[in-house]
Scaffold this motif. Structure first.
Motif, PDB file in Angstrom:
ATOM      1  N   THR A  20       0.796  -1.148   0.082  1.00 43.47           N
ATOM      2  CA  THR A  20      -0.026   0.074   0.060  1.00 43.47           C
ATOM      3  C   THR A  20       0.736   1.270  -0.069  1.00 43.47           C
ATOM      4  O   THR A  20       0.568   2.176  -0.789  1.00 43.47           O
ATOM      5  CB  THR A  20      -0.860   0.016   1.281  1.00 43.47           C
ATOM      6  N   LEU A 209      -7.133   3.811   5.784  1.00 41.99           N
ATOM      7  CA  LEU A 209      -6.760   4.909   4.817  1.00 41.99           C
ATOM      8  C   LEU A 209      -5.506   5.830   5.112  1.00 41.99           C
ATOM      9  O   LEU A 209      -5.310   5.940   5.899  1.00 41.99           O
ATOM     10  CB  LEU A 209      -7.951   6.050   4.967  1.00 41.99           C
ATOM     11  N   VAL A 210      -4.647   5.688   3.977  1.00 46.21           N
ATOM     12  CA  VAL A 210      -3.506   6.885   4.046  1.00 46.21           C
ATOM     13  C   VAL A 210      -3.873   8.171   3.972  1.00 46.21           C
ATOM     14  O   VAL A 210      -4.108   8.386   2.640  1.00 46.21           O
ATOM     15  CB  VAL A 210      -2.495   5.945   3.143  1.00 46.21           C
ATOM     16  N   LEU A 211      -3.760   9.044   4.938  1.00 39.92           N
ATOM     17  CA  LEU A 211      -4.325  10.328   4.839  1.00 39.92           C
ATOM     18  C   LEU A 211      -3.017  11.213   4.270  1.00 39.92           C
ATOM     19  O   LEU A 211      -3.254  12.189   3.479  1.00 39.92           O
ATOM     20  CB  LEU A 211      -4.714  10.765   6.161  1.00 39.92           C
ATOM     21  N   LYS A 212      -1.925  10.838   4.555  1.00 41.23           N
ATOM     22  CA  LYS A 212      -0.624  11.514   4.252  1.00 41.23           C
ATOM     23  C   LYS A 212       0.565  10.862   4.198  1.00 41.23           C
ATOM     24  O   LYS A 212       0.755   9.860   5.120  1.00 41.23           O
ATOM     25  CB  LYS A 212      -0.501  12.752   5.264  1.00 41.23           C
ATOM     26  N   SER A 217       4.712   8.698  -2.826  1.00 36.15           N
ATOM     27  CA  SER A 217       3.440   8.496  -3.354  1.00 36.15           C
ATOM     28  C   SER A 217       2.896   6.955  -2.770  1.00 36.15           C
ATOM     29  O   SER A 217       3.665   6.062  -2.182  1.00 36.15           O
ATOM     30  CB  SER A 217       3.734   8.048  -4.893  1.00 36.15           C
ATOM     31  N   TYR A 218       1.833   6.591  -2.622  1.00 35.98           N
ATOM     32  CA  TYR A 218       1.175   5.546  -2.067  1.00 35.98           C
ATOM     33  C   TYR A 218      -0.347   5.320  -2.640  1.00 35.98           C
ATOM     34  O   TYR A 218      -0.728   6.098  -3.713  1.00 35.98           O
ATOM     35  CB  TYR A 218       1.013   5.833  -0.850  1.00 35.98           C
ATOM     36  N   ARG A 219      -0.830   4.304  -2.503  1.00 34.35           N
ATOM     37  CA  ARG A 219      -2.115   3.832  -3.007  1.00 34.35           C
ATOM     38  C   ARG A 219      -3.114   4.522  -2.009  1.00 34.35           C
ATOM     39  O   ARG A 219      -3.350   4.215  -1.015  1.00 34.35           O
ATOM     40  CB  ARG A 219      -2.340   2.217  -2.765  1.00 34.35           C
ATOM     41  N   SER A 220      -3.783   5.461  -2.723  1.00 31.45           N
ATOM     42  CA  SER A 220      -4.863   6.025  -2.067  1.00 31.45           C
ATOM     43  C   SER A 220      -6.147   5.318  -1.864  1.00 31.45           C
ATOM     44  O   SER A 220      -6.336   4.300  -2.588  1.00 31.45           O
ATOM     45  CB  SER A 220      -5.008   7.528  -2.844  1.00 31.45           C
ATOM     46  N   GLY A 221      -7.051   6.006  -1.168  1.00 31.45           N
ATOM     47  CA  GLY A 221      -8.238   5.438  -0.972  1.00 31.45           C
ATOM     48  C   GLY A 221      -8.413   4.232   0.273  1.00 31.45           C
ATOM     49  O   GLY A 221      -7.314   4.128   0.806  1.00 31.45           O
ATOM     50  N   TRP A 222      -9.410   3.713   0.774  1.00 32.82           N
ATOM     51  CA  TRP A 222      -9.490   2.810   1.666  1.00 32.82           C
ATOM     52  C   TRP A 222      -9.134   1.465   1.184  1.00 32.82           C
ATOM     53  O   TRP A 222      -9.331   1.065   0.070  1.00 32.82           O
ATOM     54  CB  TRP A 222     -11.067   2.944   1.968  1.00 32.82           C
TER      55      TRP A 222
END
Length: 489
Positions: A20, A209-212, A217-222
Motif C-alpha cells: 500500500t 486509509l493513508v491520509l498523508k 507516493s502511495y495507494r490512495s483510498g480505503w
C-alpha cells in the motif's frame, strides 16, 4: 528532493501495508496511526515492532497508563516474540493528581521544556537509542501537559532527537480528541487512519486509509484489513498497470463441446470474461463446469467461488452430468471455495483471488453467482466498480473468467444486476426455458462476442448423465426467447 530519494525504506512488518505504501516507511521519520478504540492501533504497533526485531533492530515501546502487561499478553496471543535483547517496554503512569483535573497539574503552559514524567520519558528514549519507537497513545500522554502548546513542544523534541535516519517513530492516537488530531497530523510525516464499521449481519468490517505520506507516493483510498490470531493483514485496493500486463498472442480455448464451440465462433477467447445468463435451473453452472473441466484435462488450473451452494453439492452435480471433478480437485487443478456471504469484505475476497492467480497460477476463475457476490458485499456501495477493476486485472493476467448471472422468473427478465454488469462481459451466453408440446425445454444462444464473430442461431440443448447435448438450430420456431414460441407454417 535528492535527500528524500536517498532515505531508505524500512518494511513495516504488516502484510499488505508495504504494498500500500509502495515499499514501506521512510527511515528516521515520524508517523501517526489514528483510530477509534478497538480499531487495531496497538496490534498495528506491535507488528511494527516485531518487524524491527526480525531485522535485528533495537525497539522501544512506550505504553502510557501502564499497558505494558497487556502488551505482553497481546504479543503472545499473536505469536510475536519480543526478544529482550532488542526490545524494551517503558510504562508511563498517570498519577491520581493529574487525573483529578487541570487545577491539580504541575505543568504550565509557560514552561519551555517538558518536565516530570515527560522528561523521564525523553531520557529513556536517549538511553535506549531505538531504531524503532512506538508511543501508545498520544491521547493518554496528552494528560501530562497543561496545554497543547507544551505537548506539541514535547513531540517536536522527540522528532529533533532523531533528526537523521536512526529511528522510525510510530505514534498512536484515539481520534475525536479535540484539536490534538490536527496538530499531530501536521507534525508527522505520515498519517494512517484505521476504521471499523458494524454491518447489519456478520463481523465488523475494518478498513485503512493513508491520509498523508510526505514526499512519497502511495495507494490512495480505503483498503480493507482483518485482525486475526496472527495480527493485522491489509488487502490493498486492486490496481491494474497496463505496462505490466502479460503480453501474448490472442488464443481461443475449447469449451469441451464441439457444438458450443461453434456457437462461440470457434471457442472462448482466453483472458476474457464470459457471462452465463439464465433463470434458475437452466444449466448455468453446468456450462461453466464444462469449460473448466475441459481446461483441467489440458492441465490448466481453475478456481470456483461458490456463493450459493456447497462444495459437495457442486461435486455431486458435476458427477451426475458426466463431468466428475473429484480427481482434479485432489490434484489441485480445480479448487473450490465455498464463500460465507457474511464473512468477507470485497478487499479480502480480492486478496484471496489474487493469491490464487499470482501464487498458484490459476488460469480460469468462476464466480457462482454474481448475485451471491453482490449480496456478500451488500454494504459496499462501490461493489460494481470494484468488480470491474477485478475483471480488468484478470484480463491483464490472461485469466479466463466466468460470471454466473441469474435472471428473475421462470422465463427470465433483464432486471437486476444483469443490466448493470452485462457491459463488463466480453461474451454473453444466454440460456432460456421455452414451452413446446406440453414440455419445458431449454434453449441456448450466444448474444455477444466482443473479439470476433459468433453464431447467431438459437439451439435446443439438454442435460443428461452423459453431459451436455446441443441440437441443431431451432429454425422452424419463432419467439423462443419469449418462452412460448410458435411454429412457422
Amino acid at each position: 528532493m535528492t535527500q528524500l530519494q536517498s532515505t531508505h525504506l524500512v518494511p513495516t512488518g504488516i502484510p499488505g501495508l508495504d504494498e500500500t505504501l509502495r515499499g514501506g516507511l521512510r527511515a528516521g521519520k515520524m508517523y501517526l496511526v489514528s483510530g477509534a478504540p478497538g480499531t487495531g492501533k496497538t496490534t498495528f504497533s506491535l507488528q511494527f515492532i516485531a518487524g524491527g526485531i526480525g531485522r535485528g533492530e533495537r525497539c522501544l515501546y512506550i505504553a502510557v497508563t501502564g499497558g505494558d502487561s497487556d502488551l505482553a499478553d497481546m504479543a503472545e496471543a499473536s505469536g510475536i516474540v519480543l526478544d529482550p535483547a532488542l526490545f524494551t517496554a517503558y510504562a508511563v503512569e498517570i498519577s491520581d493528581e493529574v487525573m483529578e483535573g487541570p487545577e491539580q497539574r504541575v505543568f504550565h503552559s509557560a514552561e519551555m521544556e517538558p518536565s516530570g514524567a515527560m522528561k523521564d520519558l525523553l531520557a529513556e528514549v536517549r538511553r535506549v537509542k531505538p531504531q524503532r519507537l512506538v508511543i501508545d497513545s498520544l491521547s493518554d500522554l496528552r494528560l501530562l501537559s497543561e496545554d497543547l502548546v507544551s505537548f506539541r513542544r514535547f513531540i517536536l523534541a522527540i522528532r529533533r532527537e532523531f533528526g537523521n535516519d536512526e529511528c522510525t517513530v510510530l505514534l498512536t492516537n484515539n481520534i475525536g480528541q479535540s484539536e490534538l488530531d490536527t496538530h499531530m497530523e501536521t507534525i508527522c510525516h505520515g498519517v494512517i487512519r484505521l476504521e471499523q464499521t458494524a454491518v447489519g449481519y456478520g463481523p465488523v468490517r475494518r478498513r485503512l486509509l493513508v491520509l498523508k505520506m510526505r514526499g512519497r507516493s502511495y495507494r490512495s483510498g480505503w483498503h480493507d484489513f482483518t485482525i486475526a490470531s496472527d495480527g493485522i493483514r491489509i488487502f490493498p485496493t486492486l490496481t491494474v498497470d497496463p505496462l505490466r500486463s502479460q503480453k501474448s498472442q490472442r488464443s481461443v480455448i475449447t469449451t469441451g463441446n464441439a457444438q458450443l464451440d461453434l456457437l462461440f465462433g470457434g471457442g472462448i477467447d482466453r483472458g476474457t470474461t464470459t457471462a452465463i445468463v439464465g433463470a434458475s435451473g437452466t444449466g448455468k453452472t453446468t456450462m461453466a463446469n464444462l469449460c473448466l473441466y475441459a481446461g483441467a484435462k489440458r492441465g490448466e488450473s481453475a478456481v470456483v467461488y461458490l456463493f450459493e451452494e456447497t462444495e459437495d453439492s457442486f461435486k455431486e452435480r458435476a458427477a451426475g452430468l458426466g463431468m466428475p471433478v473429484d480427481d482434479f480437485v485432489d490434484q489441485g487443478l480445480i479448487t473450490l471455495h465455498q464463500i460465507d456471504v457474511a464473512e468477507f469484505s470485497s478487499g479480502e475476497f480480492c486478496g484471496m483471488l489474487l493469491k490464487e492467480v499470482e501464487e498458484l497460477g490459476a488460469t480460469t476463475i468462476v464466480l457462482d453467482t454474481l448475485s451471491g457476490y453482490v449480496q456478500a458485499m451488500a454494504d459496499e456501495r462501490s461493489v460494481y466498480t470494484q468488480l470491474h477493476q477485478l475483471l480488468m486485472y484478470l484480463a491483464h493476467k490472461k485469466v479466463t473468467t466466468f460470471l454466473i448471472m441469474e435472471q428473475h422468473g421462470v422465463f427470465g427478465s433483464e432486471r437486476g444486476e444483469i443490466g448493470n454488469m452485462s457491459y463488463l462481459a466480453d461474451s454473453i451466453l444466454l440460456l432460456r426455458y421455452f414451452e413446446h408440446k406440453g414440455e419445458i425445454r431449454r434453449a441456448i444462444s450466444v448474444l455477444k462476442r466482443r473479439r470476433g464473430p459468433h453464431e447467431l442461431t438459437i439451439r435446443e440443448f439438454s442435460l443428461s448423465s452423459k453431459g451436455i447435448n446441443i441440437d441443431k438450430p431451432l429454425t422452424k420456431m419463432q419467439g423462443v426467447l419469449t418462452g412460448v414460441p410458435t411454429l412457422e407454417n
